[in-house]
Motif scaffolding. Sequence first.
Motif, short mmCIF file in Angstrom:
data_model
loop_
_atom_site.label_atom_id
_atom_site.label_comp_id
_atom_site.label_asym_id
_atom_site.label_seq_id
_atom_site.Cartn_x
_atom_site.Cartn_y
_atom_site.Cartn_z
N ASN A 1 -8.62 7.70 -17.42
CA ASN A 1 -10.04 7.30 -16.70
C ASN A 1 -10.18 8.19 -15.33
N TYR A 2 -9.18 8.75 -14.92
CA TYR A 2 -9.07 9.44 -13.68
C TYR A 2 -9.80 10.76 -13.78
N GLU A 3 -9.85 11.34 -14.98
CA GLU A 3 -10.29 12.79 -15.08
C GLU A 3 -11.82 13.04 -14.52
N ILE B 1 -8.54 10.53 -3.99
CA ILE B 1 -8.60 11.60 -5.08
C ILE B 1 -7.41 11.72 -5.59
N CYS B 2 -6.85 11.84 -6.75
CA CYS B 2 -5.55 12.72 -7.07
C CYS B 2 -5.90 14.17 -7.74
N PRO B 3 -5.60 14.92 -6.71
CA PRO B 3 -6.08 16.22 -7.26
C PRO B 3 -5.51 16.78 -8.41
N ARG B 4 -4.25 16.25 -8.85
CA ARG B 4 -3.70 16.80 -10.28
C ARG B 4 -4.57 16.25 -11.25
N MET B 5 -5.26 15.28 -11.10
CA MET B 5 -5.95 14.90 -12.43
C MET B 5 -7.50 15.43 -12.25
N LYS B 6 -7.63 16.35 -11.25
CA LYS B 6 -8.98 16.99 -11.40
C LYS B 6 -8.74 18.58 -11.78
N GLY C 1 0.85 17.65 -12.62
CA GLY C 1 2.13 16.89 -12.79
C GLY C 1 1.63 15.68 -11.91
N CYS C 2 2.53 14.57 -11.94
CA CYS C 2 2.18 13.45 -11.28
C CYS C 2 3.30 13.45 -10.00
N PRO C 3 2.92 13.34 -8.76
CA PRO C 3 3.92 13.39 -7.51
C PRO C 3 4.73 12.21 -7.70
N MET C 4 4.30 11.01 -8.15
CA MET C 4 5.00 9.64 -8.32
C MET C 4 6.10 9.88 -9.28
N ALA C 5 5.77 10.57 -10.45
CA ALA C 5 6.78 10.81 -11.54
C ALA C 5 8.03 11.68 -11.15
N GLY D 1 -4.89 14.86 -18.85
CA GLY D 1 -4.35 13.69 -17.95
C GLY D 1 -3.09 14.36 -17.35
N VAL D 2 -1.93 13.75 -16.63
CA VAL D 2 -0.89 14.64 -16.27
C VAL D 2 0.34 14.65 -17.28
N HIS D 3 1.26 15.41 -16.68
CA HIS D 3 2.19 15.92 -17.59
C HIS D 3 3.01 14.58 -18.07
N TYR E 1 6.15 6.10 -4.90
CA TYR E 1 4.86 5.58 -4.69
C TYR E 1 4.04 6.57 -5.13
N CYS E 2 2.58 6.18 -5.30
CA CYS E 2 1.51 7.17 -5.49
C CYS E 2 0.67 7.42 -4.32
N PRO E 3 1.06 8.86 -4.17
CA PRO E 3 0.24 9.16 -2.69
C PRO E 3 -1.41 8.61 -2.65
N THR E 4 -1.92 9.03 -3.98
CA THR E 4 -3.53 8.81 -3.95
C THR E 4 -3.63 7.12 -3.59
N HIS E 5 -2.86 6.20 -4.34
CA HIS E 5 -3.32 4.87 -4.04
C HIS E 5 -2.90 4.41 -2.67
N ALA E 6 -1.56 4.98 -2.19
CA ALA E 6 -1.02 4.74 -0.80
C ALA E 6 -2.13 4.81 0.23
N PRO F 1 -2.56 -2.13 -9.14
CA PRO F 1 -1.17 -2.36 -8.58
C PRO F 1 -0.39 -1.38 -7.92
N GLU F 2 -0.84 -0.17 -7.95
CA GLU F 2 0.01 1.04 -7.34
C GLU F 2 -0.30 0.86 -5.77
N CYS F 3 -1.51 0.12 -5.32
CA CYS F 3 -1.92 -0.03 -3.94
C CYS F 3 -0.68 -0.64 -3.25
N VAL G 1 5.65 3.94 -16.83
CA VAL G 1 5.26 5.28 -17.83
C VAL G 1 5.29 6.59 -17.06
N ASN G 2 5.05 6.50 -15.70
CA ASN G 2 4.71 7.59 -14.69
C ASN G 2 6.08 7.87 -14.57
N THR G 3 6.89 8.63 -15.40
CA THR G 3 8.42 9.13 -15.16
C THR G 3 8.35 10.14 -16.45
S1 SF4 Z 1 -3.30 8.88 -9.36
FE1 SF4 Z 1 -0.98 8.68 -8.58
S2 SF4 Z 1 0.13 7.86 -10.20
FE2 SF4 Z 1 -1.70 8.82 -11.18
S3 SF4 Z 1 -1.36 10.77 -11.64
FE3 SF4 Z 1 -2.12 10.87 -9.55
S4 SF4 Z 1 -0.29 10.56 -8.29
FE4 SF4 Z 1 0.26 10.11 -10.27
#
Ligand code: SF4
Length: 305
Positions: free
Chosen positions: A27-29, A261-266, A87-91, A62-64, A173-178, A201-203, A115-117
């Motif tokens: 959903n973030y793509e 914005i999650c740059p990796r999702m874009k 890739g996902c920085p949180m993972a 999505g991410v890796h 933590y997720c840098p985008t939601h933080a 919930p990641e907020c 699942v973000n691992t």
């Molecule tokens: S939004 Fe956050 S948790 Fe989701 S992929 Fe991006 S950095 Fe990872």
Amino acid sequence: MAEIDRGLVEQILELKKVRKAIILAHNYELGEVQDIADFCGDSLELSQKAAVTDAETIVFCGVHFMAETAAILCPGKTVLLPDLHAGCPMANMITAEALREKKKEYPGATVVCYVNTSAAVKAESDVCCTSANAVKVVRKLGNTGEIIFIPDQYLGSWVAQETGKSLVLWPGYCPTHARILPEDIKKRKAEHPSAKVLVHPECRPETKLVADAVLSTGGMIRFARESDAREMILGTEIGIIHRLQKENPEKRFFPVSEQAICPRMKLITLETILWSLQSMRNVVTVPDDIRVKAQRAVNRMLEMS
Ligand code: SF4
């Protein structure tokens, strides 16, 4: 918004038939990627879809870690991630080695991994969860003794609060939601006083405190469809607004923060989707010894949810 190249879309659709492929998108793509996907959803919905598809190739937008989860669940299929930099920085905030060290501090503890691992971290865990089912999974564990919850401290503290259990949290933590702060919500709420505030919930806990509901992206999609609310303020990655607006044209959706914005999702675009289908490159695989162990944790989650 840039004009979509229809020729590109047609080439992808044509090649998708040749490769017997399905396109799954988070959903973030980007909107253009969501629009070409066979199925859009949150991590749980995408894993469930990957588990039952009869397609031979899965193009995972999505991410890796999401593509890895599909590879864990579908060992006989080819899973493509159109851009391997996604890739996902949180993972990346936890490794299998670091988790093994933590487990030594809490012998006998149950490890619940978001699942973000990576697959290697899932292989060291007892059960997986997503933001949609984390509360349910932890509740269903019953009184199993200590629980280590990795890697999202904010999802973990929310699960602890909802279940009344004390969890050992990992400082990820997720840098985008933080970046989504209570002040941002108050500002938006002043502009749209009747809007419902939905946050992920990641907020941060203080951000969740000022929301009307805490929901996974799949939960937000359902809430928007079923609720009488005409306006909603979304505390999550802004990509979700595309789908919400498309499915509910009569309602209005506002991001809490344009910064979310999650740059990796874009990174994945129509061009990279076409390239991966043409070249069949960027195949995501998981070594068998890790896959078998990780699959146990993922299957346990799917059974529990
Ligand atoms: S939004 Fe956050 S948790 Fe989701 S992929 Fe991006 S950095 Fe990872």
